[in-house]
Every structure is written in structure tokens, then in C-alpha cells.
Design a protein around this motif. Structure first.
Motif, short mmCIF file in Angstrom:
data_model
loop_
_atom_site.label_atom_id
_atom_site.label_comp_id
_atom_site.label_asym_id
_atom_site.label_seq_id
_atom_site.Cartn_x
_atom_site.Cartn_y
_atom_site.Cartn_z
N GLU A 134 0.82 -1.21 0.00
CA GLU A 134 0.00 0.00 0.00
C GLU A 134 0.85 1.27 0.00
O GLU A 134 0.61 2.20 -0.78
CB GLU A 134 -0.93 0.00 1.21
CG GLU A 134 -1.95 -1.14 1.20
CD GLU A 134 -2.84 -1.11 2.43
OE1 GLU A 134 -2.71 -0.18 3.26
OE2 GLU A 134 -3.67 -2.03 2.56
N THR A 135 1.86 1.32 0.86
CA THR A 135 2.64 2.56 0.96
C THR A 135 3.46 2.83 -0.29
O THR A 135 3.73 3.99 -0.63
CB THR A 135 3.57 2.52 2.19
OG1 THR A 135 4.41 1.36 2.12
CG2 THR A 135 2.76 2.49 3.48
N THR A 136 3.87 1.77 -1.00
CA THR A 136 4.65 1.99 -2.23
C THR A 136 3.88 2.81 -3.25
O THR A 136 4.47 3.54 -4.04
CB THR A 136 5.07 0.64 -2.85
OG1 THR A 136 5.98 0.89 -3.93
CG2 THR A 136 3.87 -0.14 -3.39
N MET A 137 2.55 2.74 -3.20
CA MET A 137 1.74 3.42 -4.19
C MET A 137 1.70 4.94 -4.00
O MET A 137 1.27 5.68 -4.87
CB MET A 137 0.32 2.86 -4.18
CG MET A 137 0.23 1.37 -4.50
SD MET A 137 0.72 0.98 -6.19
CE MET A 137 -0.67 1.62 -7.11
N TRP A 138 2.16 5.42 -2.83
CA TRP A 138 2.11 6.85 -2.54
C TRP A 138 3.27 7.62 -3.19
O TRP A 138 3.18 8.84 -3.36
CB TRP A 138 2.17 7.09 -1.03
CG TRP A 138 0.85 7.32 -0.36
CD1 TRP A 138 0.27 6.57 0.62
CD2 TRP A 138 -0.06 8.42 -0.58
NE1 TRP A 138 -0.94 7.11 1.02
CE2 TRP A 138 -1.16 8.25 0.30
CE3 TRP A 138 -0.05 9.52 -1.43
CZ2 TRP A 138 -2.23 9.14 0.34
CZ3 TRP A 138 -1.12 10.41 -1.39
CH2 TRP A 138 -2.19 10.21 -0.52
N GLU A 139 4.36 6.96 -3.52
CA GLU A 139 5.57 7.70 -3.92
C GLU A 139 5.31 8.70 -5.04
O GLU A 139 5.59 9.90 -4.91
CB GLU A 139 6.68 6.74 -4.36
CG GLU A 139 7.93 7.46 -4.83
CD GLU A 139 8.94 6.57 -5.51
OE1 GLU A 139 9.97 7.10 -5.95
OE2 GLU A 139 8.70 5.35 -5.61
N ILE A 140 4.78 8.24 -6.15
CA ILE A 140 4.64 9.11 -7.32
C ILE A 140 3.56 10.19 -7.11
O ILE A 140 3.82 11.37 -7.38
CB ILE A 140 4.36 8.28 -8.58
CG1 ILE A 140 5.41 7.16 -8.74
CG2 ILE A 140 4.33 9.18 -9.81
CD1 ILE A 140 6.83 7.64 -8.82
N PRO A 141 2.36 9.83 -6.63
CA PRO A 141 1.36 10.89 -6.40
C PRO A 141 1.83 11.96 -5.42
O PRO A 141 1.57 13.15 -5.63
CB PRO A 141 0.15 10.12 -5.85
CG PRO A 141 0.31 8.74 -6.35
CD PRO A 141 1.79 8.49 -6.39
N ALA A 142 2.51 11.57 -4.35
CA ALA A 142 2.96 12.55 -3.36
C ALA A 142 3.94 13.54 -3.99
O ALA A 142 3.85 14.76 -3.76
CB ALA A 142 3.61 11.84 -2.18
#
Length: 431
Positions: A134-142
Motif C-alpha cells: 500500500e505505501t509503495t503506491m504513494w511515492e509518485i502521487p505525493a
């Protein structure tokens, strides 16, 4: 084609959220997520934002309320039926059904996990803690949110005709770069500019310009939703987070730490083949990685030259392939670190005909407004989102450039000893 200046002038939040899809991310994120899903989905991993341009005080430039609003919007996103159909049925790297039904089913139910946001001395502390999948998915949007909010903070003070001139100048600059690149025989280049883009609409325009201006030399874009909408290839392989997490999981055993980067590749080749088998060797230093690599690693399709000076990195790759009995002319080298036209031309001159060359053109494609406004307020900055902890233990990246090292100082030194990293020369990081 969208009139970007008019759209920016009339920005409304509902029309133009910064991140507008679960697939407004880089393709390598989905490839890595599938590998994570199959093996380590429940490992607890924390990602954190780091501004490597500390003189730019992001917390003074980006409104906290707007930042929270955009982050909260991302948490409301879900994969659409059309996006799911594209992932299930499209051909990626010549292969249909790149993603398993089980992984797609998970992605269809996925929601972005909570975030933690604070201010400290003019900078934001923004972290994401939870299951790795789940947390890996935040990198690019953040990263896209932070960069575009900074851009919006400047452009919202500009009048309509001022914006028209700004984007006309930026378009001219991109097109002039494309014309220079068009002169390079056998060029292969892709857009890698999602993370630090000026904005979504601008990245979309840049992709269209490259497709028209470069024709078959344009390989595609790392951005999945733009690839879908513009019917171009989605491209990407893997990133440093895989060896960072694999190594942190065995950080009590130094021998296991040294084996961990190769364990990543072993798992990767179970999942992917062909042009997706591209080594990223610099997480803990390229020289020691190549020296200790198992024989089967040299048989992979190619190598991404990232944090090392590109000419030195390319020569190192050629020498290694030759030493391992491989013909470099049949190997692929992908250059992707802070590239602009001059560097691409220089690398092309040096290596054309000696190996297959690909370029991932990032920030200086999708965020080059340098010199267009006073005080460098639209100049790109180097902000990253990296793994900072795994199951509560620090994660470390060394890089070939010590300026890019990640982790507590004592752990960085321990990793340098474990991986036998010799003295390195710090290089400035522009983006």
C-alpha cells in the motif's frame, strides 16, 4: 489539444485535481507492486519525503490546507473499469496479461492508506506507514502533488496573457529540444517525467509533442494514465526500493545483506522477461554489485545507468559485459539521471554503435521553466520519496553519488563497510 494557459488561469479544483487516477503513476510502480504483492505484501514499510534542495522552503511556498486537500483526494481514488480493462487486456513489452488476475483484483479494491504530515523549519515532513504493497503506491502521487502545488503557487499570481506567454516560451523550448534530438540517428527515448512534473496537463502536452516530433524514436511514457489516453507505450522497469527493503529485512546478517540485491533480481526474473530484465546496480555501489554478481545476471537484457557520471557508467557497463563474455553491442543501457539535451547528445556520441542505448528523459522535459520568471521560483527542485524504515528498522541507500545517500549516518557507514564501498566523489544533484 488543451489550451494550457487558459486552463491554468481558470483552474478549479474539481476540474483539475493534481492526481486524477490511480494510474496517474509510473509503470514501474505497478510492476514492482506485483512483485511485492506476490512475496512481501504485509511487510511494514515507511516512505518519507526528502527535499534535497533545502534552500527551497516548501512549507513556506505550499499551503498546508491545499496539500492536505490534494492528498485526501488521492485517498478517494479507485481504479475505474476502463483502467482495469486496459491493464488486463493491453500488451506491455510485447506480452499480454503482464499482470495476474489476482494482482488486478487487489488493485481494483485498493485505496491509498493514511498519511502523516507535519511542518519543521520550513519543510514538510510527509510520511506513509503501513503494508509495503500500500505505501509503495504513494511515492509518485505525493511527489507530483508537491511539485505541482509549488508551480500553481507561482502561476496563480499571473494574468492570462502572462500565462499565455509563459507557456508559449516553454513550448518553444521543448520543441527546440525535440528538433535537436531528432537529428540523433537511432535515438530511443521515453518520458520519465511524472515525479517532478510542472503539472499533469504540461506532462501530457510534452508526451504529445514527443510523439509527433520524434515518431518511432519516441518509446512511450512512464505515466500509465497518459499512456492509456494517448495510446502510447507504458515503459519502466524497477527502482531502488526493492533492494533497500530486501536488504533491511536481513540487516542483522551481513552475508545475507550482501546477497539481498541479487535476491531481488532472482525474484524479478521469475516475474518478468525480455526488456524488463534491466539491472539497476547502484543502490549500494555499482562497482561492488557488478564484481559480486552471479553469472546469470550478466545474461540479462541490459543495465540502467543512474547515479554515476554517465560516460563513466557506460564505460563501466561495457567493460563488465566484455569481462563476463557478453557482447555489449547486444546489450541495452538506459540513461536516466537528470538528463537534458546536451547530456543526451554527449552520451549518444560516445556510445552509439557500441551498445544499444535508451534514454529516460525526466524533469528537464516536464519541468523546464528555468529563467522564465524572477527568483527561480519555477526552477525544478530535487524532492524525493524514499523508503525510510522496514519493520521499524532504518532503510539505507548508498548510491554511486554520496549526495543521494539515504538513511541515518551510522547506518550509512555500516552499509558502506558491509558492501565494501570505496571512497566516492560527491556530484551536485540538480533534479
Amino acid at each position: 489539444m488543451v489550451d494550457i494557459a487558459t486552463r491554468v488561469y481558470n483552474h478549479t479544483w474539481k476540474i483539475d485535481p493534481i492526481v486524477r487516477s490511480v494510474l496517474d503513476t509510473d509503470f514501474y510502480k505497478l510492476l514492482m507492486a506485483q512483485t511485492i504483492y506476490r512475496r512481501y505484501r504485509d511487510v511494514s514499510v515507511t516512505f518519507g519525503i526528502t527535499n534535497r534542495s533545502p534552500t527551497v522552503r516548501l512549507a513556506d511556498l505550499v499551503d498546508e490546507g491545499e496539500l492536505r486537500e490534494q492528498l485526501d483526494h488521492v485517498r478517494s481514488l479507485r481504479l475505474t473499469r476502463g483502467e482495469s480493462t486496459w491493464l488486463r487486456g493491453n500488451t506491455f513489452y510485447g506480452k499480454r496479461q503482464m499482470f495476474s488476475p489476482e494482482f488486478i483484483a487487489w488493485l481494483e479494491q485498493f485505496r491509498f492508506p493514511p498519511y502523516h504530515l507535519e511542518k519543521h523549519d520550513g519543510q514538510y515532513t510527509l510520511t506513509f506507514e503501513g503494508p509495503w504493497i500500500e505505501t509503495t503506491m504513494w511515492e509518485i502521487p505525493a511527489l507530483a502533488i508537491l511539485n505541482e502545488l509549488r508551480s500553481r503557487g507561482v502561476t496563480k499570481t499571473m494574468a492570462k496573457f502572462e500565462l499565455q506567454v509563459l507557456y508559449a516560451r516553454a513550448m518553444t523550448r521543448v520543441w527546440e529540444k525535440i528538433q535537436r534530438l531528432k537529428a540523433l540517428p537511432g535515438l530511443s527515448i521515453a518520458d520519465f517525467g511524472t515525479r517532478r512534473r510542472h503539472g499533469f496537463l504540461w506532462q501530457d502536452w510534452c508526451v504529445q509533442a514527443m510523439a509527433e516530433g520524434l515518431g518511432s524514436s519516441f518509446l512511450g511514457t512512464s505515466n500509465c494514465v497518459i499512456a492509456l489516453r494517448r495510446e502510447v507505450e507504458a515503459v519502466g522497469t524497477n527502482a531502488h526500493e526493492l533492494p533497500m527493503v530486501y536488504t533491511a529485512l536481513v540487516a542483522d546478517d551481513e552475508n545475507a545483506m550482501r546477497r539481498a540485491p541479487y535476491a531481488v533480481l532472482s525474484d524479478w526474473q521469475e516475474d518478468y522477461d525480455g526488456n524488463l530484465r534491466v539491472i539497476l546496480p547502484d543502490t549500494y555501489g555499482t562497482a561492488n554489485f557488478l564484481a559480486g554478481a552471479p553469472e546469470w545476471v550478466s545474461q540479462w537484457t541490459g543495465m540502467r545507468i543512474d547515479s554515476k557520471e554517465p560516460i563513466a557508467g557506460g564505460e563501466e557497463a561495457i567493460a563488465w559485459w566484455r569481462y563476463r563474455g557478453e557482447d555489449p553491442r547486444h546489450k541495452l543501457a538506459i540513461f536516466s539521471d537528470g538528463l537534458d539535451v546536451e547530456a543526451i547528445e554527449r552520451i549518444h556520441r560516445r556510445f552509439s554503435g557500441r551498445m544499444r542505448i535508451g534514454f529516460g528523459w525526466g524533469t528537464l522535459l516536464t519541468n523546464d521553466f528555468r529563467g522564465f520568471v524572477p527568483d527561480e521560483t519555477l526552477d525544478p527542485i530535487s524532492v524525493v520519496c524514499k523508503v525510510v524504515a522496514v519493520n521499524g528498522r532504518p532503510a539505507v541507500k548508498l548510491s554511486d553519488n554520496p549526495t543521494k545517500a539515504v538513511g541515518p549516518a551510522d547506518e550509512v557507514e555500516r552499509y558502506r563497510r558491509v558492501f565494501a564501498v570505496e571512497e566516492q566523489t560527491a556530484q551536485p544533484v540538480l533534479v
